[in-house]
Design a protein around this motif. Sequence first.
Motif, PDB file in Angstrom:
ATOM      1  N   ILE A 234       0.853  13.866 -26.551  1.00  0.00           N
ATOM      2  CA  ILE A 234       1.920  14.535 -27.288  1.00  0.00           C
ATOM      3  C   ILE A 234       2.323  13.653 -28.457  1.00  0.00           C
ATOM      4  CG2 ILE A 234       4.333  15.276 -27.232  1.00  0.00           C
ATOM      5  CD1 ILE A 234       2.528  17.209 -25.862  1.00  0.00           C
ATOM      6  N   ASP A 235       2.246  14.188 -29.659  1.00  0.00           N
ATOM      7  CA  ASP A 235       2.591  13.449 -30.867  1.00  0.00           C
ATOM      8  C   ASP A 235       3.765  14.134 -31.562  1.00  0.00           C
ATOM      9  OD1 ASP A 235       2.803  12.073 -33.212  1.00  0.00           O
ATOM     10  OD2 ASP A 235       0.701  12.275 -33.799  1.00  0.00           O
ATOM     11  N   LEU A 236       4.943  13.525 -31.446  1.00  0.00           N
ATOM     12  CA  LEU A 236       6.143  14.048 -32.100  1.00  0.00           C
ATOM     13  C   LEU A 236       6.617  13.099 -33.189  1.00  0.00           C
ATOM     14  CD1 LEU A 236       8.096  15.362 -28.967  1.00  0.00           C
ATOM     15  CD2 LEU A 236       6.557  16.622 -30.484  1.00  0.00           C
ATOM     16  N   SER A 237       5.686  12.334 -33.739  1.00  0.00           N
ATOM     17  CA  SER A 237       6.055  11.409 -34.810  1.00  0.00           C
ATOM     18  C   SER A 237       6.597  12.193 -36.001  1.00  0.00           C
ATOM     19  CB  SER A 237       4.847  10.578 -35.231  1.00  0.00           C
ATOM     20  OG  SER A 237       3.772  11.408 -35.638  1.00  0.00           O
TER      21      SER A 237
ATOM     22  N   LEU B   7       2.428   9.398 -25.212  1.00  0.00           N
ATOM     23  CA  LEU B   7       3.622   9.993 -25.808  1.00  0.00           C
ATOM     24  C   LEU B   7       3.981   9.221 -27.067  1.00  0.00           C
ATOM     25  CD1 LEU B   7       6.004  11.971 -25.748  1.00  0.00           C
ATOM     26  CD2 LEU B   7       7.232  10.303 -24.312  1.00  0.00           C
ATOM     27  N   ASN B   8       3.908   9.889 -28.210  1.00  0.00           N
ATOM     28  CA  ASN B   8       4.239   9.274 -29.490  1.00  0.00           C
ATOM     29  C   ASN B   8       5.519   9.915 -30.023  1.00  0.00           C
ATOM     30  OD1 ASN B   8       4.444   8.360 -32.126  1.00  0.00           O
ATOM     31  ND2 ASN B   8       2.295   8.680 -32.623  1.00  0.00           N
ATOM     32  N   ILE B   9       6.613   9.171 -29.947  1.00  0.00           N
ATOM     33  CA  ILE B   9       7.885   9.663 -30.487  1.00  0.00           C
ATOM     34  C   ILE B   9       8.431   8.657 -31.502  1.00  0.00           C
ATOM     35  CG2 ILE B   9       8.623  11.225 -28.643  1.00  0.00           C
ATOM     36  CD1 ILE B   9      10.105   8.915 -27.366  1.00  0.00           C
ATOM     37  N   ARG B  10       7.518   8.109 -32.306  1.00  0.00           N
ATOM     38  CA  ARG B  10       7.978   7.208 -33.360  1.00  0.00           C
ATOM     39  C   ARG B  10       8.810   8.004 -34.369  1.00  0.00           C
ATOM     40  NH1 ARG B  10       5.512   7.002 -38.318  1.00  0.00           N
ATOM     41  NH2 ARG B  10       3.703   8.378 -38.624  1.00  0.00           N
ATOM     42  N   GLN B  11       9.644   7.284 -35.116  1.00  0.00           N
ATOM     43  CA  GLN B  11      10.618   7.918 -36.002  1.00  0.00           C
ATOM     44  C   GLN B  11      11.524   8.852 -35.201  1.00  0.00           C
ATOM     45  OE1 GLN B  11       8.058   9.526 -39.193  1.00  0.00           O
ATOM     46  NE2 GLN B  11       8.737   7.823 -40.476  1.00  0.00           N
TER      47      GLN B  11
ATOM     48  N   PRO C 175       4.901  10.723 -15.146  1.00  0.00           N
ATOM     49  CA  PRO C 175       4.414   9.759 -14.149  1.00  0.00           C
ATOM     50  C   PRO C 175       3.040   9.177 -14.454  1.00  0.00           C
ATOM     51  CG  PRO C 175       4.179  12.003 -13.325  1.00  0.00           C
ATOM     52  CD  PRO C 175       4.956  12.103 -14.601  1.00  0.00           C
ATOM     53  N   HIS C 176       2.257   9.831 -15.322  1.00  0.00           N
ATOM     54  CA  HIS C 176       0.894   9.364 -15.614  1.00  0.00           C
ATOM     55  C   HIS C 176       0.779   8.743 -17.009  1.00  0.00           C
ATOM     56  CE1 HIS C 176      -0.368  11.369 -11.969  1.00  0.00           C
ATOM     57  NE2 HIS C 176       0.162  12.506 -12.403  1.00  0.00           N
ATOM     58  N   LEU C 177       1.890   8.485 -17.649  1.00  0.00           N
ATOM     59  CA  LEU C 177       1.875   7.977 -19.019  1.00  0.00           C
ATOM     60  C   LEU C 177       1.246   6.586 -19.086  1.00  0.00           C
ATOM     61  CD1 LEU C 177       2.898   9.018 -21.779  1.00  0.00           C
ATOM     62  CD2 LEU C 177       4.905   7.558 -21.470  1.00  0.00           C
ATOM     63  N   GLU C 178       0.339   6.400 -20.061  1.00  0.00           N
ATOM     64  CA  GLU C 178      -0.326   5.110 -20.254  1.00  0.00           C
ATOM     65  C   GLU C 178       0.006   4.474 -21.599  1.00  0.00           C
ATOM     66  OE1 GLU C 178      -4.485   5.722 -19.736  1.00  0.00           O
ATOM     67  OE2 GLU C 178      -4.314   6.363 -17.643  1.00  0.00           O
ATOM     68  N   ILE C 179       0.289   5.308 -22.610  1.00  0.00           N
ATOM     69  CA  ILE C 179       0.559   4.798 -23.952  1.00  0.00           C
ATOM     70  C   ILE C 179       1.907   5.347 -24.423  1.00  0.00           C
ATOM     71  CG2 ILE C 179      -0.267   4.667 -26.336  1.00  0.00           C
ATOM     72  CD1 ILE C 179      -3.076   5.268 -25.285  1.00  0.00           C
ATOM     73  N   LEU C 180       2.798   4.458 -24.838  1.00  0.00           N
ATOM     74  CA  LEU C 180       4.127   4.857 -25.305  1.00  0.00           C
ATOM     75  C   LEU C 180       4.372   4.262 -26.690  1.00  0.00           C
ATOM     76  CD1 LEU C 180       6.938   6.119 -24.867  1.00  0.00           C
ATOM     77  CD2 LEU C 180       7.624   3.958 -23.780  1.00  0.00           C
TER      78      LEU C 180
ATOM     79  N   ASN D 171       0.157   0.912 -20.164  1.00  0.00           N
ATOM     80  CA  ASN D 171      -0.581  -0.304 -20.518  1.00  0.00           C
ATOM     81  C   ASN D 171      -0.615  -0.589 -22.020  1.00  0.00           C
ATOM     82  OD1 ASN D 171      -2.797   1.297 -21.592  1.00  0.00           O
ATOM     83  ND2 ASN D 171      -3.401   1.669 -19.469  1.00  0.00           N
ATOM     84  N   GLN D 172      -0.112   0.350 -22.835  1.00  0.00           N
ATOM     85  CA  GLN D 172      -0.041   0.120 -24.275  1.00  0.00           C
ATOM     86  C   GLN D 172       1.349   0.496 -24.772  1.00  0.00           C
ATOM     87  OE1 GLN D 172      -3.403   1.385 -26.745  1.00  0.00           O
ATOM     88  NE2 GLN D 172      -4.571   1.829 -24.875  1.00  0.00           N
ATOM     89  N   LEU D 173       2.001  -0.428 -25.480  1.00  0.00           N
ATOM     90  CA  LEU D 173       3.364  -0.227 -25.955  1.00  0.00           C
ATOM     91  C   LEU D 173       3.415  -0.525 -27.450  1.00  0.00           C
ATOM     92  CD1 LEU D 173       6.273   0.439 -25.075  1.00  0.00           C
ATOM     93  CD2 LEU D 173       6.613  -2.005 -24.626  1.00  0.00           C
ATOM     94  N   VAL D 174       3.951   0.438 -28.219  1.00  0.00           N
ATOM     95  CA  VAL D 174       4.020   0.292 -29.672  1.00  0.00           C
ATOM     96  C   VAL D 174       5.486   0.296 -30.086  1.00  0.00           C
ATOM     97  CG1 VAL D 174       3.183   1.156 -31.888  1.00  0.00           C
ATOM     98  CG2 VAL D 174       1.839   1.566 -29.815  1.00  0.00           C
ATOM     99  N   LEU D 175       5.940  -0.852 -30.597  1.00  0.00           N
ATOM    100  CA  LEU D 175       7.350  -1.023 -30.984  1.00  0.00           C
ATOM    101  C   LEU D 175       7.430  -1.538 -32.413  1.00  0.00           C
ATOM    102  CD1 LEU D 175       8.648  -2.734 -27.700  1.00  0.00           C
ATOM    103  CD2 LEU D 175       8.952  -0.357 -28.374  1.00  0.00           C
ATOM    104  N   ILE D 176       6.756  -0.874 -33.314  1.00  0.00           N
ATOM    105  CA  ILE D 176       6.755  -1.262 -34.732  1.00  0.00           C
ATOM    106  C   ILE D 176       8.080  -0.858 -35.375  1.00  0.00           C
ATOM    107  CG2 ILE D 176       5.600  -0.894 -36.953  1.00  0.00           C
ATOM    108  CD1 ILE D 176       3.031  -0.293 -35.381  1.00  0.00           C
ATOM    109  N   ASP D 177       8.651  -1.755 -36.174  1.00  0.00           N
ATOM    110  CA  ASP D 177       9.879  -1.465 -36.931  1.00  0.00           C
ATOM    111  C   ASP D 177      11.006  -0.978 -36.021  1.00  0.00           C
ATOM    112  OD1 ASP D 177      11.687  -1.002 -39.002  1.00  0.00           O
ATOM    113  OD2 ASP D 177      10.869   0.983 -39.453  1.00  0.00           O
TER     114      ASP D 177
END
Length: 513
Positions: free
Chosen positions: A117-120, A143-147, A165-170, A191-197
Motif C-alpha cells: 500500500i503506497d499512500l505517499s 506500508l508507505n505513508i510518507r508525507q 500483522p504481516h507487515l515487513e516494510i514501514l 525488517n525495513q524501516l524508512v525514517l527520512i526527514d
Amino acid sequence: MKIGDRILVDGKFPATICYIGLVDGHSGQWIGIEWWNQQGKHNGTFNGKFYFQTKHHMTGSFIRQERIQFGHSFTQAICRQYVKSFSNENIRTDINYSLFGKQYSDYVVDLSSMLRIDLSSQWVNSFDNNEDIYTNLCQIKELNIRQNLFQNWSELWSQLQNHFPHLEILNVSNSRMIFDQSPPLEFLHINQLVLIDTDNDCDIFENICKYFPNLISIHLDLNRLSYLSETFVSQLPNLTSISLSDNPTLKSWDPFINHLGQLKHLEELILNNCAIDEIKFPDENSTELFPSLKYLYMSDNNISTFSSIDELSQLVSLISFSILRNPIYPLNPIECETAKQMIIARLPNITHFNRVLITREERRGAEIDYLQRYAQDYFDRKLDFIHEHRQYQKLIEKHGEPLKQNSTETLKKGLCIRPNLLPVIFEFGDENQRKIEKKIPSSMTIAKLKTFVRKLFPLQLTNDIQINLFFVIDSKHRELMTSEYQDVHFYLGNCLSNECNDRPSIIRIETVS
C-alpha cells in the motif's frame, strides 16, 4: 484546529501550528506556524513581541486560516489512491464498497489481493475506525505513508499491532511525529524501516528502533543526526544496510561511525553529504571493525587527504567505494584521473569505484602509477612511509620495486606547478587506421597510458585483448614502450623542447595476437 496540529499550507507545504490568536497591529485571527522545510520570517517573536518558539532558526510565519488544509483520513487516502476505473470483474461480494460513496460502487480495486500500500503524498492525518478497509488489508507486507500529518507515534502503534500483522516494510518519512509513548509489544515482522526527514537526533531513534529488533535495513537520511550512540547500534544486531545521507551535523567518523563497525552483518553504509572530513579507525582492534562491509558511499563530504583512504584499506570485505565531489577528488579531469588511480591502488579489494567497474588493466595501471609516484619517498626511507602507505610493500611484492629517479629529474619535476601536457595522436593499427588526438601529462606512466588508450578505443579494445604501444620516431623507425613503470616523458622527452612542443607525437596501438 489546535496548537500542535500538523497541517498543509496552500495544499503542498507542511507545517505545525504553534499559535492561534491576535497579532499586534494586524486585524483578525492569525495562525502562527513552523514550516517543516521552508524558510520562515522569524522564530515566533514578531515586532519585538514573543508569540511562540520555533524549534529551528527562522522557520516561523503567521498565516490566515483559509490557507490551511488538514490532509485526509486513512480511508479517504485509500479511496483517492486506489479507487480507480477498474472493470467489474474485480468487484467482490466480501467487500463493502459503500464506504467509498455511491459514485464508486462499480469501480474499485481488489484491496484484498494487494501486498503493498503506497499512500505517499496523500498527507494521511488519522486512522479512522473502518473495519471494512482493515479487514481487506491485513495481508499487506509494505506500508508507505510518507508525507503524513500524524502528530504522535501512539497513533501508529495500535494500527500496526491490530491491523497489519504481516507487515515487513514501514515508511513514515517526511513527518513530524512526537514519540509520546511506547508500544505494548515489539514488531518482530518488520525488517525495513524508512525514517527520512523526521527532524530527529539519535536519542529519538533509540526510543523507536528498540521496538523493531529484527531490522536489516534502516534509512535515516535528511534528519538532525549529530551523533550515533553505542546504545542505538546495539539495538540493530541484524542490520545489513544503513543510510545516513544528508545529515551534515554528523561530521565525525570517529567515534560515531566507528560504532557501526560493531555490526557484524553490516554490508552497506551510505554517508553522502555528512560533512565528514576524515576517516579514522581506533589504533586498537581496527581490523575487527566492519567485518562484512562491502559497499561504502561517501560522495559530497570533505575528505581531502589520502590518509583517510589508507585507513579504508583495512576493510577486508570492501568491494565498492564512491567519493564523488570531495576535495580529494577534484573536478579538473587530469587531477581527477590521478586521484582515481591513487585511490584504486590504495584499496586492493575494491572492484567498483564511483559505481563503475574497475578493469584488470585499470587496476594494474593504477598500482604501477602509484608505486612510481611515491618511489622517491620509498627509497629515501622517509619516516613512517610504510605506515602511511599501507599497501606499498604489498604492491612491490606484486609488481616489483619502482624505478629510482635521479636527483636532477626529481628536482625538475618538483619545480613544475602543473604537469606538462603533450599533444599526442593515438593511431590504432587496424585496417581503418583510426586516429584520435589528445593532450596527456608527461608524468603519466605507461601502465596508466594503456588504461587511457582502452578508454579511447573501447569497442576495439575489450578487456581480453592485449596491446603494445609504439612511439613513432619517423616513417621508418618506432620504439616499443616496454617498461610500464616509465613515464611518457622517458619516451617522448624530446618533444618537451620549445621547437616541437606544439607538434603532436604519434603513439601507435597494436593488438597482440
